[in-house]
Design an enzyme around this catalytic site. Structure first.
Site, short mmCIF file in Angstrom:
data_model
loop_
_atom_site.label_atom_id
_atom_site.label_comp_id
_atom_site.label_asym_id
_atom_site.label_seq_id
_atom_site.Cartn_x
_atom_site.Cartn_y
_atom_site.Cartn_z
NE ARG A 39 -3.38 -2.00 2.52
CZ ARG A 39 -4.64 -2.95 3.52
NH1 ARG A 39 -4.34 -2.03 4.11
NH2 ARG A 39 -5.23 -4.02 2.81
CG ASP A 147 -18.16 11.80 9.27
OD1 ASP A 147 -17.69 10.58 9.70
OD2 ASP A 147 -18.08 12.70 8.28
#
Length: 619
Positions: A39, A147
């Site tokens: 990654r 959020d």
């Protein structure tokens, strides 16, 4: 990793992990190096950076690169019960202990900060509902999910997920908490009312208060150390006394031990330190001042708070000796200062109002709190008390130091329920009286006739409203036509997929040799009929199992040397011959060919094993 990337594997990669840990407080050293390097390499390729040393310079010079790197490392981070071990610990240890420390009717307030598309908020709802029960969950629990992304919040409010997204829950939980809707799954509406979504900027907005459990998992990584400090101060302010903080796997608290104590460092569960001070100005801004207290004063206040607490509490040490008892407990059970320091077994409290010793042993063994309900105690003549006892282990550094016994007097509640039942009986009697007044109501019918004219006026207004609704209906009809067109296209794509699947199945069933396809974790994905005929194991028995755990007549452990390289090298191909026993019990020599399986971009996705017996074909 391939051979071209191996030089930078040994030089500079660990320095990047150490820098992330020191600069941002996120420990990725527990991640598998192979997947972690893939990654990070993907991010290096996107930037055109050649090695880890050069990329470390980029990280140090550009603070925005942290966000891009974390998004690359934590692919598909949101999901139901991500990190199952931490969620199991939360459900089996943390939540029962938290509830045992509170009254049976006290509300439970939970904050899920950085909730994204809602999976973690609904995971918390499932955990609490499993512990307290569906009915009590609806009455007591409120989950505030926040959020900064309005689009994510809209998706979370809809609470509709695909079959793949709910698969980590298991079939039982899916059936219990989700309703199937057109191939997708919607979280139960009656429980969804207890989950409240709203926008909250952890940096700019004030925190939600009186929170019992605060979950903020893999969100702090997007902030620098100074901002993390401010956010953690807000979290400390938001939590109720003995409130719990549940962080993500890669997150640490670094220098914040002054305001949080670790409950379980491995699972990232922390408890609020009640006596610590936080900068209240950093929580709400200027204008808030607080007095400082010496540690001795704080200890004295803590002792007085325990002694004068409204709930009876007795604390036992590790030898089941009474170490502490507050004033309420002394008054309720007739304890005196002479009883402090005596073994519990020598006191009447050990068996009256309920036999406690068995529960205490259970709590010590299981290390989890429990609640004893429906206790009736005849304390004296004409004095019948109803009690509920909470027994909780006192654990520090993974050692049970003692046991807390909390006695809730629910006599008033029971009495209120009795009075409510009596009131219901009176209400039924009143209902009969109301029946007798029905004749009087009929006399008012003439007055109601006069209201008919008013209703006719209202009817004209409704007619105009009806015209507006017809216009809206035409718009909805147009939308429906578009949806039908989309549905037709989806149906055609589904037919194409069915044809592809049938073709693939026919290829696999027609291939005479045994074929097994595995994923990158070496679990069987495809097991064709040739493999069934060769080894006598059906596809439904093999698929999903680990290759090296298969119980067939082939020494599967000997396949490891040719399978492992195929899972990382897209161009790998190897062959081996092994002696085995086929499904008829006959000894055979099998030629096994292993070929890497990769996607269109060349990334490994698994391996293909072809098993052909030498000699005469198996009939």
């Amino acid at each position: 990793m391939d051979q071209e990337s191996s030089p930078r594997t040994v030089h500079g990669f660990e320095e990047i992990l150490q820098y992330l840990k020191e600069a941002r407080g996120f420990d990725f050293t527990g991640y598998k190096r192979s997947s972690l390097m893939r990654r990070v390499d993907r991010r290096l390729s996107q930037l055109g950076v050649d090695d880890y040393v050069e990329y470390l310079d980029v990280l140090q010079a550009n603070s925005d690169e942290f966000v891009a790197l974390f998004n690359t490392i934590l692919i598909n981070v949101t999901g139901f019960f991500r990190d199952p071990d931490a969620w199991d610990y939360l459900q089996n240890q943390v939540v029962p202990t938290m509830l045992a420390e509170r009254g049976p009717e006290e509300p439970v307030r939970v904050w899920c900060a950085g909730c994204a598309s809602g999976e973690e908020a609904y995971s918390l709802a499932i955990v609490l509902a499993e512990v307290v029960g569906i009915d009590e969950f609806r009455q007591r629990v409120k989950i505030y999910a926040t959020d900064v992304d309005e689009e994510a919040l809209t998706s979370a409010r809809h609470a509709v997920y695909s079959e793949k997204e709910v698969s980590p829950l298991g079939q039982d939980l899916v059936q219990r908490y989700f309703e199937p809707i057109g191939g997708r799954y919607s979280f139960r509406k009656d429980l969804r009312r207890s989950v409240i979504f709203g926008r909250n900027d952890l940096v700019q907005d004030a925190p939600i208060s009186r929170i019992d459990l605060l979950a903020c998992r893999n969100t702090l990584m997007y902030f620098n150390a100074e901002t993390q400090t401010k956010i953690l101060d807000k979290f400390h302010f938001a939590l109720a006394p003995r409130g719990l903080l549940f962080l993500g796997k890669a997150e640490m608290l670094l220098s914040h031990s002054r305001i949080f104590d670790p409950v379980d460092l491995k699972r990232r569960v922390f408890r609020k330190v009640p006596s610590s001070r936080v900068d209240v100005g950093s929580v709400f801004g200027r204008g808030f001042m607080s007095d400082r207290r010496e540690p001795e004063q704080i200890d004295g206040l803590r002792s007085l708070a325990f002694s004068t607490g409204p709930v009876s509490q007795v604390v036992l040490n590790g030898d089941d000796v009474v170490a502490l008892a507050n004033q309420q407990a002394k008054h309720l059970f007739g304890l005196s200062e002479r009883d402090i320091g005596r073994p519990l077994r020598d006191l009447e409290l050990s068996y009256r109002p309920v036999e406690l010793r068995g529960y205490i042993d259970q709590v010590r063994t299981e290390r989890r709190a429990l609640r004893i309900k429906d206790i009736e105690w005849q304390r004296g003549p004409g004095e019948l008390l109803a009690l509920e006892v909470h027994v909780a282990p006192l654990v520090a550094d993974d050692t049970v130091l003692g046991v807390s016994l909390i006695f809730h007097d629910v006599t008033a509640t029971r009495r209120l329920l009795t009075e409510l039942n009596h009131a219901n009986q009176q209400r039924e009697s009143a209902y009969e009286e109301l029946q007798s007044t029905n004749e009087e109501l009929e006399t008012t019918n003439e007055e109601l006739q006069s209201t008919v004219e008013e209703l006719e006026t209202t009817n004209e207004e409704l007619q105009s409203t009806n015209e507006e609704l017809e216009t809206t209906n035409e718009e909805l009809q147009s939308t429906n036509d578009e949806l039908q067109t989309i549905n037709h296209e989806l149906r055609e794509r589904s037919n194409e997929l069915d044809e592809v699947n049938e073709f693939f199945a026919s290829v696999m069933s027609s291939w005479p040799a045994g074929v097994a396809v595995i994923d990158t974790s070496m679990r069987i994905v495809v097991w064709n009929s040739g493999a069934e005929n060769l080894w006598g194991m059906r596809s439904d028995e093999a698929e999903g199992e680990h290759l090296l755990n298969l119980d067939i007549g082939l020494p599967v452990a000997d396949l490891r040397p040719i399978v492992r390289p195929a899972l990382s090298d897209p161009g790998y191909r190897a062959e081996i011959k092994l002696d085995g026993v086929n499904r008829r019990g006959r000894g055979i020599t099998v030629r096994v060919i292993c070929t890497a399986l990769h996607d269109r971009s060349g990334s490994p996705t698994g391996a293909i094993l072809v098993m052909e017996p030498n000699g005469e074909p198996e009939v």
